[in-house]
Design an enzyme around this catalytic site. Structure first.
Site, PDB file in Angstrom:
ATOM      1  N   LYS A 105       1.097  -1.102   0.140  1.00 46.79           N
ATOM      2  CA  LYS A 105      -0.041  -0.012  -0.051  1.00 46.79           C
ATOM      3  C   LYS A 105       0.992   1.183   0.011  1.00 46.79           C
ATOM      4  O   LYS A 105       0.731   2.289  -0.653  1.00 46.79           O
ATOM      5  CB  LYS A 105      -0.761   0.146   1.255  1.00 46.79           C
ATOM      6  CG  LYS A 105      -2.123  -0.926   0.857  1.00 46.79           C
ATOM      7  CD  LYS A 105      -2.638  -1.256   2.228  1.00 46.79           C
ATOM      8  CE  LYS A 105      -4.106  -2.210   2.174  1.00 46.79           C
ATOM      9  NZ  LYS A 105      -4.601  -2.618   3.638  1.00 46.79           N
TER      10      LYS A 105
ATOM     11  N   GLN B 110      -4.617  -1.210   9.593  1.00 44.48           N
ATOM     12  CA  GLN B 110      -4.432  -2.717   8.808  1.00 44.48           C
ATOM     13  C   GLN B 110      -5.482  -3.596   9.854  1.00 44.48           C
ATOM     14  O   GLN B 110      -5.116  -3.677  10.942  1.00 44.48           O
ATOM     15  CB  GLN B 110      -3.150  -2.961   8.748  1.00 44.48           C
ATOM     16  CG  GLN B 110      -3.037  -4.140   7.979  1.00 44.48           C
ATOM     17  CD  GLN B 110      -3.646  -4.182   6.466  1.00 44.48           C
ATOM     18  OE1 GLN B 110      -3.664  -3.174   5.837  1.00 44.48           O
ATOM     19  NE2 GLN B 110      -4.145  -5.473   6.164  1.00 44.48           N
TER      20      GLN B 110
ATOM     21  N   ASP C 276     -10.932   3.309   4.202  1.00 44.03           N
ATOM     22  CA  ASP C 276     -11.342   1.791   4.286  1.00 44.03           C
ATOM     23  C   ASP C 276     -12.926   1.673   4.063  1.00 44.03           C
ATOM     24  O   ASP C 276     -13.415   0.733   3.887  1.00 44.03           O
ATOM     25  CB  ASP C 276     -11.000   1.221   5.491  1.00 44.03           C
ATOM     26  CG  ASP C 276      -9.588   0.277   5.219  1.00 44.03           C
ATOM     27  OD1 ASP C 276      -9.571  -0.281   4.167  1.00 44.03           O
ATOM     28  OD2 ASP C 276      -9.124   0.073   6.251  1.00 44.03           O
TER      29      ASP C 276
HETATM   30  N1  GUN Z   1      -6.896  -6.657   6.011  1.00 41.38           N
HETATM   31  C1  GUN Z   1      -7.555  -7.299   4.780  1.00 41.38           C
HETATM   32  N2  GUN Z   1      -8.114  -6.490   3.945  1.00 41.38           N
HETATM   33  C2  GUN Z   1      -8.018  -5.041   4.573  1.00 41.38           C
HETATM   34  C3  GUN Z   1      -8.523  -4.024   4.173  1.00 41.38           C
HETATM   35  O1  GUN Z   1      -9.256  -3.779   2.999  1.00 41.38           O
HETATM   36  N3  GUN Z   1      -8.410  -2.949   5.228  1.00 41.38           N
HETATM   37  C4  GUN Z   1      -7.629  -2.886   6.238  1.00 41.38           C
HETATM   38  N4  GUN Z   1      -7.546  -1.989   6.853  1.00 41.38           N
HETATM   39  N5  GUN Z   1      -7.242  -4.198   6.486  1.00 41.38           N
HETATM   40  C5  GUN Z   1      -7.409  -5.348   5.889  1.00 41.38           C
END
Ligand code: GUN
Length: 295
Positions: free
Chosen positions: A55, A99, A122
């Site tokens: 990311k 995350q 998110d």
């Molecule tokens: N863990 C797995 N997928 C995601 C996501 O799309 N966002 C976040 N913050 N954590 C994740």
């Protein structure tokens, strides 16, 4: 029947990231400082470390600012909430992503609901969840948003189609169902307690698999010509002892029956990060009362 159309998420995501990079360059020209995304990683989960690294790299590559915060696995909820509040108040920060999963001593919902909804890239905050099911004008979770972009490209209109979503997670299944409903699909949400799941899946024009079980959806679960979106990312060890990634759908069997299908890897996965960057640009514009960039 001919082999299904392979929906190339990697190519669509690259195109989207290119448009975001162009919008970010225009933004820097007009505002001097690029939009910034802050990512918080708690603990050392290996998969989460890879996701966060990817990311951050994609954020910088698009010309946005990436800010990383790492906390130890022993961090308590109050410490994480204090960091989130600091990021909420930091005028330089446009998007905040914590995350998941978080360590067991931390309530994930308490953390996601502490994020300023205007910075919630998110789309997991309860306010954005509510907007998703009502007005549709909040920040939309990235993975389902990416699935919708792929579906719109693969199909000539979504209205009236029967979409079956297998999986009811907060991150994918539920928001996916909301987006399909907003696109005028007839939506069924299936899950681990659903009866006659293969027969139900065979009624789907659009089948979205988001359960996290390697190759659970078999070829004979698929209606001939259906569009299949595979959200699963599962690491399995093959008979040769080598590990590889597979989806929730048995690709070879499914591709022989479906009209179009996303591969794993190279399908939905790359779209998630592209949509995260898109949300960061949208959040940056909205927070400043500017028109949404055309991405
Ligand atoms: N863990 C797995 N997928 C995601 C996501 O799309 N966002 C976040 N913050 N954590 C994740």
């Amino acid at each position: 029947m001919a082999e299904a159309l392979r929906i190339d998420g990697k190519a669509v995501a690259a195109e989207l990231r290119g448009r975001i990079a162009a919008a970010a360059a225009r933004w820097r020209h007009g505002h001097a400082v690029a939009p910034a995304l802050a990512v918080v990683l708690v603990g050392e989960d290996p998969a989460s470390q890879v996701y966060v690294r990817n990311k951050a790299a994609a954020t910088r590559e698009a010309g946005l600012i990436s800010i990383e915060h790492r906390l130890p696995a022993t961090a308590d909820e109050a410490e994480i909430l204090a960091l989130v509040r600091r990021l909420n108040e930091d005028p330089q920060v446009d998007g905040i992503l914590v995350q998941l999963p978080l360590p067991p001593q931390v309530r994930a919902a308490a953390v996601t609901d502490a994020i300023d909804p205007a910075k919630d890239v998110d789309g997991f905050h309860v306010v954005n969840t509510g907007r998703l099911w009502t007005t549709g004008d909040g920040l939309v979770p990235c993975t389902p948003q990416g699935c919708m972009i792929l579906l719109r490209r693969a199909l000539d209109g979504l209205a009236g189609r029967h979409a079956v979503v297998v999986g009811r997670s907060q991150i994918v299944g539920k928001p996916m169902a909301a987006l399909l409903l907003a696109a005028d699909c007839t939506v069924t949400i299936a899950h681990s307690r659903t009866r006659e799941l293969p027969a139900l899946c065979r009624t789907a024009d659009i089948l979205v698999a988001a359960v996290g079980r390697p190759e659970m959806v078999r070829g004979d679960w698929i209606r001939p010509g259906a569009t299949v979106i595979d959200v699963g990312v599962n690491r399995v060890t093959g008979a040769d002892g080598k590990s590889r990634l597979v989806g929730d759908v048995a690709y070879g069997e499914a591709a022989a029956v479906a009209g179009a299908i996303t591969p794993v890897p190279g399908g939905v996965g790359p779209m998630t990060i592209a949509c995260l960057l898109r949300n960061t640009m949208l959040a940056a514009a909205r927070r400043r009362g500017l028109a949404a960039p055309d991405v």
